[in-house]
Design a protein around this motif. Sequence first.
Motif, short mmCIF file in Angstrom:
data_model
loop_
_atom_site.label_atom_id
_atom_site.label_comp_id
_atom_site.label_asym_id
_atom_site.label_seq_id
_atom_site.Cartn_x
_atom_site.Cartn_y
_atom_site.Cartn_z
N PRO A 97 8.00 -2.43 -12.02
CA PRO A 97 8.03 -2.41 -13.48
C PRO A 97 8.85 -1.23 -14.03
N VAL A 98 9.45 -0.44 -13.13
CA VAL A 98 10.22 0.75 -13.50
C VAL A 98 11.71 0.46 -13.34
N LEU A 99 12.50 0.77 -14.36
CA LEU A 99 13.95 0.63 -14.24
C LEU A 99 14.49 1.53 -13.14
N PRO A 114 22.85 -11.55 -14.09
CA PRO A 114 23.11 -12.93 -14.52
C PRO A 114 22.28 -13.94 -13.72
N GLY A 115 21.54 -14.77 -14.42
CA GLY A 115 20.75 -15.81 -13.76
C GLY A 115 19.44 -15.32 -13.17
N HIS A 116 18.99 -14.13 -13.57
CA HIS A 116 17.72 -13.60 -13.05
C HIS A 116 16.60 -14.60 -13.32
N ILE A 117 15.75 -14.82 -12.32
CA ILE A 117 14.59 -15.70 -12.45
C ILE A 117 13.37 -14.81 -12.68
N ALA A 118 12.77 -14.91 -13.83
CA ALA A 118 11.66 -14.05 -14.20
C ALA A 118 10.34 -14.67 -13.77
N CYS A 119 9.87 -14.31 -12.58
CA CYS A 119 8.55 -14.77 -12.13
C CYS A 119 7.45 -13.92 -12.75
N ASP A 120 7.73 -12.64 -12.97
CA ASP A 120 6.78 -11.71 -13.59
C ASP A 120 7.55 -10.95 -14.67
N ALA A 121 7.15 -11.13 -15.90
CA ALA A 121 7.87 -10.53 -17.03
C ALA A 121 7.84 -9.00 -17.01
N THR A 122 6.92 -8.40 -16.26
CA THR A 122 6.85 -6.94 -16.23
C THR A 122 7.83 -6.31 -15.24
N LEU A 152 20.44 -4.70 -4.63
CA LEU A 152 19.70 -3.62 -5.29
C LEU A 152 20.03 -3.72 -6.78
N VAL A 153 19.03 -4.06 -7.59
CA VAL A 153 19.25 -4.31 -9.01
C VAL A 153 18.42 -3.33 -9.83
N ASP A 154 19.11 -2.45 -10.56
CA ASP A 154 18.43 -1.43 -11.36
C ASP A 154 17.74 -2.00 -12.59
N ASP A 155 18.31 -3.08 -13.17
CA ASP A 155 17.73 -3.71 -14.36
C ASP A 155 17.89 -5.22 -14.21
N VAL A 156 16.80 -5.88 -13.86
CA VAL A 156 16.88 -7.32 -13.61
C VAL A 156 17.27 -8.11 -14.85
N HIS A 157 17.01 -7.57 -16.03
CA HIS A 157 17.35 -8.27 -17.26
C HIS A 157 18.86 -8.29 -17.50
N GLN A 158 19.60 -7.47 -16.78
CA GLN A 158 21.06 -7.45 -16.86
C GLN A 158 21.71 -8.27 -15.75
N GLN A 195 0.83 -1.21 0.00
CA GLN A 195 0.00 0.00 0.00
C GLN A 195 0.87 1.26 0.00
N PHE A 196 1.98 1.21 0.68
CA PHE A 196 2.85 2.37 0.89
C PHE A 196 3.70 2.72 -0.33
N LEU A 197 4.22 1.73 -1.02
CA LEU A 197 5.20 1.96 -2.08
C LEU A 197 4.54 2.17 -3.45
N PRO A 198 4.81 3.29 -4.08
CA PRO A 198 4.31 3.47 -5.45
C PRO A 198 5.22 2.74 -6.44
N GLU A 199 4.70 2.45 -7.59
CA GLU A 199 5.46 1.86 -8.70
C GLU A 199 6.11 0.53 -8.34
N VAL A 200 5.38 -0.31 -7.62
CA VAL A 200 5.85 -1.68 -7.38
C VAL A 200 4.76 -2.64 -7.85
N ASN A 201 5.18 -3.82 -8.30
CA ASN A 201 4.21 -4.81 -8.76
C ASN A 201 4.26 -6.11 -7.95
N TRP A 202 5.20 -6.20 -7.00
CA TRP A 202 5.27 -7.39 -6.15
C TRP A 202 6.02 -7.04 -4.88
N VAL A 203 5.42 -7.39 -3.74
CA VAL A 203 6.05 -7.19 -2.43
C VAL A 203 5.79 -8.45 -1.63
N GLY A 204 6.85 -9.10 -1.21
CA GLY A 204 6.62 -10.30 -0.44
C GLY A 204 7.87 -10.89 0.16
#
Length: 159
Positions: free
Chosen positions: A135-137, A103-111, A95-101, A45-54
């Motif tokens: 979903p924001v770089l 190595p070995g990132h596991i994509a649970c949510d493509a966004t 702290l990862v600015d771009d998960v697609h960069q 609820q608190f954080l803007p621009e997030v798509n998963w918190v857990g």
Amino acid sequence: MFQTESYKGSLEDKYNSVSKQLDALLTGEEDFIANLANASALLSQFLPEVNWVGFYLNKDEGLVLGPFQGLPACVRIPVGKGVCGTAVAKNQTMLVDDVHQFPGHIACDATSRSEIVIPIRKDGTIIAILDIDSPVLARFSLEEKVLLERFVQTLEKHL
């Protein structure tokens, strides 16, 4: 409760306020899962621009999905794999600015584009991790990293 956009004050003031809310919410409750569930709901609820918190729980020699807010997620992550498993293996916040960069990132949510993962400790041992995706770089600043680590310290007092 407040949304970040409408709350006046510094970023540190905002995080201090949400940490106080967490402390009040968890005071008197000893159930580990219930406390993680409320912590994920509060941050979502608190954080803007997030798509998963857990949370992922450190058990069975890996990470197992715990309470979260967001789309269905990966259930098991080996230690040392992806951002979450790397945080455990290195015993540090990632702290990862771009998960697609990453190595070995596991994509649970493509966004998801950026991510922060913070170890949660009890008696010096990692028992879980807090995982937040956006979903924001480059969504998470170094200042937010420090403030989220303080949020986790508040949570650790109740585990």
